[in-house]
Scaffold this motif. Structure first.
Motif: not given
Length: 124
Positions: A20, A37, A45-48, A64-67
């Motif tokens: 991820r 972004y 969706a991006i976490r960070q 860092v991606y969520e998925d």
């Protein structure tokens, strides 16, 4: 419908290096988190996002991606992507490789100290 799509994806076998977390190199030094972004957010969706801000880390970032599937999609599509006449290098982050290099550098430094302490040269 969404549940059926999710069920299908769970059967997909991903290569072991897929992660991820993406490590991006060859970024323009002046790139902002917002621009990151804009580029990477198109794939999921991006976490960070962490953009390098020291002399050693400039031009690099972690995304860092969520998925994991979104991360794979981004890696597949953004490797070689042109940003401000620079071609992005997009890799999967591998902690063991990142820290191995630091270990090698530390060992070489320690070796040099020992050589100096005992007055050893590579020539002899």
């Amino acid at each position: 419908m969404a549940m059926a799509a999710m069920q299908k994806r769970t059967n997909v076998r991903l290569p072991p290096e897929v992660n991820r977390v993406l490590y991006i190199r060859n970024l323009p030094y002046k790139i902002t988190a917002e621009e990151m972004y804009d580029i990477f957010g198109k794939y999921g969706a991006i976490r960070q996002i962490r953009v390098g801000n020291t002399p050693e880390t400039r031009g690099t970032a972690f995304v860092v991606y969520e998925d994991i599937f979104d991360a794979k999609n981004a890696c597949d599509h953004l490797s070689g992507f042109n940003v401000c006449n620079r071609y992005l290098v997009v890799l999967y982050y591998q902690a063991n490789k990142a820290f191995k290099r630091v270990d090698v550098d530390k060992k070489m430094e320690e070796l040099e100290k020992v050589k100096n302490k005992f007055g050893l040269d590579d020539d002899k």
